[in-house]
Motif scaffolding. Sequence first.
Motif, PDB file in Angstrom:
ATOM      1  N   ASN A 249      60.975  24.850  26.949  1.00  0.00           N
ATOM      2  CA  ASN A 249      59.937  24.718  28.090  1.00  0.00           C
ATOM      3  C   ASN A 249      60.117  23.165  28.371  1.00  0.00           C
ATOM      4  OD1 ASN A 249      57.855  25.864  29.346  1.00  0.00           O
ATOM      5  ND2 ASN A 249      56.350  24.247  28.391  1.00  0.00           N
ATOM      6  N   LEU A 250      60.748  22.192  27.487  1.00  0.00           N
ATOM      7  CA  LEU A 250      60.858  20.934  27.835  1.00  0.00           C
ATOM      8  C   LEU A 250      61.991  20.614  28.326  1.00  0.00           C
ATOM      9  CD1 LEU A 250      59.603  17.804  27.750  1.00  0.00           C
ATOM     10  CD2 LEU A 250      60.615  17.934  25.404  1.00  0.00           C
ATOM     11  N   LEU A 251      63.019  21.185  27.721  1.00  0.00           N
ATOM     12  CA  LEU A 251      64.521  20.897  27.865  1.00  0.00           C
ATOM     13  C   LEU A 251      65.295  21.656  29.204  1.00  0.00           C
ATOM     14  CD1 LEU A 251      65.618  20.106  24.259  1.00  0.00           C
ATOM     15  CD2 LEU A 251      64.858  18.486  26.156  1.00  0.00           C
ATOM     16  N   ALA A 252      64.777  22.784  29.495  1.00  0.00           N
ATOM     17  CA  ALA A 252      65.567  23.707  30.556  1.00  0.00           C
ATOM     18  C   ALA A 252      65.049  23.572  31.756  1.00  0.00           C
ATOM     19  CB  ALA A 252      65.591  25.233  29.998  1.00  0.00           C
ATOM     20  N   GLU A 253      66.093  23.471  32.676  1.00  0.00           N
ATOM     21  CA  GLU A 253      65.847  23.377  34.005  1.00  0.00           C
ATOM     22  C   GLU A 253      65.341  24.663  34.623  1.00  0.00           C
ATOM     23  OE1 GLU A 253      67.979  19.984  36.377  1.00  0.00           O
ATOM     24  OE2 GLU A 253      69.347  21.071  34.722  1.00  0.00           O
ATOM     25  N   HIS A 254      66.079  25.428  34.200  1.00  0.00           N
ATOM     26  CA  HIS A 254      65.622  27.167  34.562  1.00  0.00           C
ATOM     27  C   HIS A 254      65.772  27.921  33.631  1.00  0.00           C
ATOM     28  CE1 HIS A 254      69.934  26.267  36.377  1.00  0.00           C
ATOM     29  NE2 HIS A 254      70.127  27.584  36.150  1.00  0.00           N
ATOM     30  N   ALA A 255      65.326  29.301  33.906  1.00  0.00           N
ATOM     31  CA  ALA A 255      65.280  30.256  32.688  1.00  0.00           C
ATOM     32  C   ALA A 255      65.912  31.497  33.543  1.00  0.00           C
ATOM     33  CB  ALA A 255      64.117  30.522  32.092  1.00  0.00           C
TER      34      ALA A 255
ATOM     35  N   HIS B 186      54.082  29.191  43.399  1.00  0.00           N
ATOM     36  CA  HIS B 186      53.399  29.176  42.024  1.00  0.00           C
ATOM     37  C   HIS B 186      54.312  28.806  40.932  1.00  0.00           C
ATOM     38  CE1 HIS B 186      50.681  32.423  43.226  1.00  0.00           C
ATOM     39  NE2 HIS B 186      51.293  32.837  43.859  1.00  0.00           N
ATOM     40  N   HIS B 187      53.815  27.556  40.500  1.00  0.00           N
ATOM     41  CA  HIS B 187      54.621  26.797  39.846  1.00  0.00           C
ATOM     42  C   HIS B 187      54.548  27.282  38.018  1.00  0.00           C
ATOM     43  CE1 HIS B 187      53.547  24.271  43.132  1.00  0.00           C
ATOM     44  NE2 HIS B 187      54.789  24.138  43.222  1.00  0.00           N
ATOM     45  N   VAL B 188      55.698  27.995  38.059  1.00  0.00           N
ATOM     46  CA  VAL B 188      55.666  28.682  36.592  1.00  0.00           C
ATOM     47  C   VAL B 188      56.468  27.952  35.581  1.00  0.00           C
ATOM     48  CG1 VAL B 188      57.577  30.306  37.250  1.00  0.00           C
ATOM     49  CG2 VAL B 188      55.990  31.013  35.346  1.00  0.00           C
ATOM     50  N   THR B 189      56.068  28.095  34.226  1.00  0.00           N
ATOM     51  CA  THR B 189      57.007  27.274  33.015  1.00  0.00           C
ATOM     52  C   THR B 189      57.525  28.415  32.463  1.00  0.00           C
ATOM     53  OG1 THR B 189      55.051  27.141  31.493  1.00  0.00           O
ATOM     54  CG2 THR B 189      55.344  25.484  33.409  1.00  0.00           C
ATOM     55  N   ILE B 190      58.541  28.169  31.480  1.00  0.00           N
ATOM     56  CA  ILE B 190      58.978  29.143  30.488  1.00  0.00           C
ATOM     57  C   ILE B 190      57.768  29.678  29.824  1.00  0.00           C
ATOM     58  CG2 ILE B 190      60.461  29.385  28.690  1.00  0.00           C
ATOM     59  CD1 ILE B 190      62.456  27.631  30.389  1.00  0.00           C
ATOM     60  N   ASP B 191      57.021  28.714  29.081  1.00  0.00           N
ATOM     61  CA  ASP B 191      55.810  29.131  28.159  1.00  0.00           C
ATOM     62  C   ASP B 191      54.854  30.170  29.052  1.00  0.00           C
ATOM     63  OD1 ASP B 191      57.153  27.972  26.100  1.00  0.00           O
ATOM     64  OD2 ASP B 191      55.953  26.526  25.918  1.00  0.00           O
ATOM     65  N   ASP B 192      54.605  29.657  30.262  1.00  0.00           N
ATOM     66  CA  ASP B 192      53.769  30.498  30.987  1.00  0.00           C
ATOM     67  C   ASP B 192      54.469  31.807  31.286  1.00  0.00           C
ATOM     68  OD1 ASP B 192      51.710  28.536  31.953  1.00  0.00           O
ATOM     69  OD2 ASP B 192      52.978  27.965  33.581  1.00  0.00           O
ATOM     70  N   PHE B 193      55.580  32.023  31.491  1.00  0.00           N
ATOM     71  CA  PHE B 193      56.283  33.327  31.888  1.00  0.00           C
ATOM     72  C   PHE B 193      56.300  34.111  30.511  1.00  0.00           C
ATOM     73  CE2 PHE B 193      59.984  36.315  32.318  1.00  0.00           C
ATOM     74  CZ  PHE B 193      59.101  36.812  33.408  1.00  0.00           C
ATOM     75  N   ARG B 194      56.790  33.526  29.117  1.00  0.00           N
ATOM     76  CA  ARG B 194      56.684  34.147  28.008  1.00  0.00           C
ATOM     77  C   ARG B 194      55.131  34.878  27.567  1.00  0.00           C
ATOM     78  NH1 ARG B 194      59.589  29.097  24.509  1.00  0.00           N
ATOM     79  NH2 ARG B 194      61.611  30.107  24.682  1.00  0.00           N
ATOM     80  N   ALA B 195      54.039  33.932  27.786  1.00  0.00           N
ATOM     81  CA  ALA B 195      52.678  34.418  27.698  1.00  0.00           C
ATOM     82  C   ALA B 195      52.402  35.781  28.551  1.00  0.00           C
ATOM     83  CB  ALA B 195      51.799  33.303  27.924  1.00  0.00           C
ATOM     84  N   PHE B 196      52.955  35.660  29.792  1.00  0.00           N
ATOM     85  CA  PHE B 196      52.724  36.463  30.839  1.00  0.00           C
ATOM     86  C   PHE B 196      53.281  37.844  30.407  1.00  0.00           C
ATOM     87  CE2 PHE B 196      54.217  39.127  34.371  1.00  0.00           C
ATOM     88  CZ  PHE B 196      53.083  39.126  35.235  1.00  0.00           C
ATOM     89  N   VAL B 197      54.592  37.754  30.022  1.00  0.00           N
ATOM     90  CA  VAL B 197      55.209  39.194  29.666  1.00  0.00           C
ATOM     91  C   VAL B 197      54.621  39.569  28.330  1.00  0.00           C
ATOM     92  CG1 VAL B 197      57.305  38.839  31.111  1.00  0.00           C
ATOM     93  CG2 VAL B 197      57.424  38.001  28.562  1.00  0.00           C
ATOM     94  N   ASN B 198      54.357  38.734  27.359  1.00  0.00           N
ATOM     95  CA  ASN B 198      53.752  39.194  26.182  1.00  0.00           C
ATOM     96  C   ASN B 198      52.376  39.757  26.352  1.00  0.00           C
ATOM     97  OD1 ASN B 198      53.555  39.165  23.298  1.00  0.00           O
ATOM     98  ND2 ASN B 198      51.985  37.743  23.426  1.00  0.00           N
ATOM     99  N   ALA B 199      51.345  39.254  27.091  1.00  0.00           N
ATOM    100  CA  ALA B 199      50.355  40.095  27.434  1.00  0.00           C
ATOM    101  C   ALA B 199      50.422  41.288  28.075  1.00  0.00           C
ATOM    102  CB  ALA B 199      49.531  38.878  28.357  1.00  0.00           C
ATOM    103  N   ARG B 200      51.263  41.389  28.583  1.00  0.00           N
ATOM    104  CA  ARG B 200      51.571  42.777  29.361  1.00  0.00           C
ATOM    105  C   ARG B 200      52.395  43.621  28.588  1.00  0.00           C
ATOM    106  NH1 ARG B 200      50.001  39.197  32.545  1.00  0.00           N
ATOM    107  NH2 ARG B 200      48.861  39.390  34.382  1.00  0.00           N
ATOM    108  N   GLY B 201      52.806  43.596  27.443  1.00  0.00           N
ATOM    109  CA  GLY B 201      53.738  44.243  26.722  1.00  0.00           C
ATOM    110  C   GLY B 201      54.871  44.624  27.213  1.00  0.00           C
ATOM    111  N   ILE B 202      55.534  43.602  28.024  1.00  0.00           N
ATOM    112  CA  ILE B 202      56.893  43.770  28.350  1.00  0.00           C
ATOM    113  C   ILE B 202      58.000  43.318  27.417  1.00  0.00           C
ATOM    114  CG2 ILE B 202      58.251  42.734  30.277  1.00  0.00           C
ATOM    115  CD1 ILE B 202      55.825  42.532  32.287  1.00  0.00           C
TER     116      ILE B 202
END
Length: 199
Positions: free
Chosen positions: A187-193, A151-167
């Motif tokens: 999302n552009l500059l970080a290699e990992h989060a 599952h190729h996740v990005t920082i913005d994907d993860f932010r949207a995921f937790v936001n949609a679930r009220g985490i």
Amino acid sequence: MTPPETLRTDLAVIAENVAQGSRVLDIGCGDGALMAALRDTRDVDARGLEIDAHNVASAVARGLSVIQGDADIDLAGYPDASFDYAILSQTLQTARAPDLVLDHLLRIGRRAFVSFPNFAHWRVRLSLLWGGRMPVTRQLPESWYDTPNIHHVTIDDFRAFVNARGIIVEDAWFLSGDKRTGAGGANLLAEHAVFLLRR
């Protein structure tokens, strides 16, 4: 006494932010490097779950309490709020059902640390744009055919995921190499989060 080993950057961030004397479950704990550091420097009661038998043996040889298991299957057996922290480092993208694994993580731990490689980093984008091939980088060292990442996740994907679930995101660290980078361009500059989450 041997000096403590140097932790991978995301693990060092987690180790610095786990409260003294906590109970921790490290899911996908590898050879137990983080657990050993938490035990030795934070007086943490650390338990681990790891799928690879060789890594389980290495962790047990360190005197750690680690069992062999699969995060996609075995987390359901853990009771609610049985740990202060549940940790999932560089494992989210390898889970078959990452949404369910995260649900269990936040059920088992009062707080959860999640770290993952950012598949939207500029080097990844450039590799696809110019070479047209899946990238091989320091953070993503395997070729497409033998990578554990499904599952190729990005920082913005993860932010949207937790936001949609009220985490609730209590804190987040965005890392490029061994240095922190700002949240704005992460999302552009970080290699990992690394994210610290709670319900």
